[in-house]
Design a protein around this motif. Sequence first.
Motif, PDB file in Angstrom:
ATOM      1  N   ALA A  51     -42.079  57.190   3.557  1.00 17.31           N
ATOM      2  CA  ALA A  51     -42.804  58.395   1.863  1.00 17.31           C
ATOM      3  C   ALA A  51     -43.166  58.807   3.804  1.00 17.31           C
ATOM      4  N   SER A  52     -42.870  60.713   2.496  1.00 20.10           N
ATOM      5  CA  SER A  52     -43.080  62.071   3.833  1.00 20.10           C
ATOM      6  C   SER A  52     -43.116  63.407   2.991  1.00 20.10           C
ATOM      7  N   ARG A  54     -44.222  66.299   4.140  1.00 23.42           N
ATOM      8  CA  ARG A  54     -44.253  67.283   5.234  1.00 23.42           C
ATOM      9  C   ARG A  54     -43.372  67.132   6.059  1.00 23.42           C
ATOM     10  N   THR A  55     -42.961  65.672   6.868  1.00 19.74           N
ATOM     11  CA  THR A  55     -42.293  66.418   7.809  1.00 19.74           C
ATOM     12  C   THR A  55     -41.087  65.723   7.212  1.00 19.74           C
ATOM     13  N   HIS A 132     -46.328  59.870  16.731  1.00 18.12           N
ATOM     14  CA  HIS A 132     -45.154  60.757  15.722  1.00 18.12           C
ATOM     15  C   HIS A 132     -45.733  62.196  16.929  1.00 18.12           C
ATOM     16  N   GLY A 260     -52.839  65.495   6.731  1.00 15.18           N
ATOM     17  CA  GLY A 260     -52.290  65.176   5.178  1.00 15.18           C
ATOM     18  C   GLY A 260     -51.249  63.773   5.587  1.00 15.18           C
TER      19      GLY A 260
HETATM   20  N1   CP Z   1     -48.971  64.415   8.248  1.00 18.83           N
HETATM   21  C1   CP Z   1     -47.349  63.501   7.924  1.00 18.83           C
HETATM   22  O1   CP Z   1     -46.293  62.910   9.121  1.00 18.83           O
HETATM   23  O2   CP Z   1     -47.323  63.452   6.653  1.00 18.83           O
HETATM   24  P1   CP Z   1     -46.184  63.053   5.805  1.00 18.83           P
HETATM   25  O3   CP Z   1     -46.735  61.816   5.649  1.00 18.83           O
HETATM   26  O4   CP Z   1     -46.499  63.449   4.428  1.00 18.83           O
HETATM   27  O5   CP Z   1     -44.578  63.972   6.290  1.00 18.83           O
END
Ligand code: CP
Length: 305
Positions: A51-52, A54-55, A132, A260
């Motif tokens: 799941a994501s 932002r990225t 990351h 986040g």
């Molecule tokens: N910071 C980050 O990677 O957020 P997501 O998991 O929402 O992409």
Amino acid sequence: HRHLLGIEGLSPQEILALLDKADEEVLVSRQVEKKKNVLRGRTQINLFFEASTRTQSSFEIAGKRLGADVMNMSVASSSVKKGETLIDTAATLNAMRPDILVVRHHAAGAVHLLARKVSCSVINAGDGAHEHPTQALLDALTIRRHKGTIEGLTVAICGDIVHSRVARSNILLLNALGARVKLVGPSTLMPAGVDRLGVETFTDMRVGIAGADIVMMLRLQRERMNGSFVPSVREYFHYWGLDQEKLDHAAPDALVMHPGPMNRGVEIDPEVADGPQSLIAEQVEMGVAVRMAVLEALAEHLPNF
Ligand code: CP
């Protein structure tokens, strides 16, 4: 480089060049007309096995701002659900001749393995607890735009270190650029042998963040704990949650970050997350700029099919 698989392998000069490029992309992103055409005619596939918010969305926006055709592969409704392997999935997508694959996977090393099997450029959008890299770059960009430089700063990274690819990539980047890194959290969430990475470790929040210029909070990743360490939320917040009283032990002009998604009231008090020292919303804006910079840097090395 043809791929961006981690901060490991990047020189300080390469990191700084990406940050300089990202500063330019911030200006582009703040214009009414946000489009460039460096990736016009190129195809970018975002392949997220985890799941994501932002990225994935920022990679999509970044690719589109640079003129690429961007496709988001929906793993939930793909043949992965029928048992197709990571490598077969990647080979299938590779046969459609994309130029760039952006990949997130729950297994450390999976993105490196995939990069060896495809002919396009691969960007690591998070692999297990390993790396990351674009998160560390966007964090560095955010810090540099406020503090002017990374060198000589004290950065406290706090919370669930052992499960955090964000922590690992940040440690590598911040060390490369000459920051002092302090890790703070319960000993059960501190990776073995972390001292070898050139960091100091603390279990007491007030001691660990004393004098820090940046306090970077991490999400408590209960989904990766397999029941081994699941403290009560109240207990965790009491000892390691960042509230204003604990934050007041950091430098007077300390800034607060969180990659986040946040667990409000678990690792961070909502009043701090939304307070005047917080850079959390700005980190998200910098995420688009950094991903544009990375895509643009890789564009110079994309093969011409
Ligand atoms: N910071 C980050 O990677 O957020 P997501 O998991 O929402 O992409």
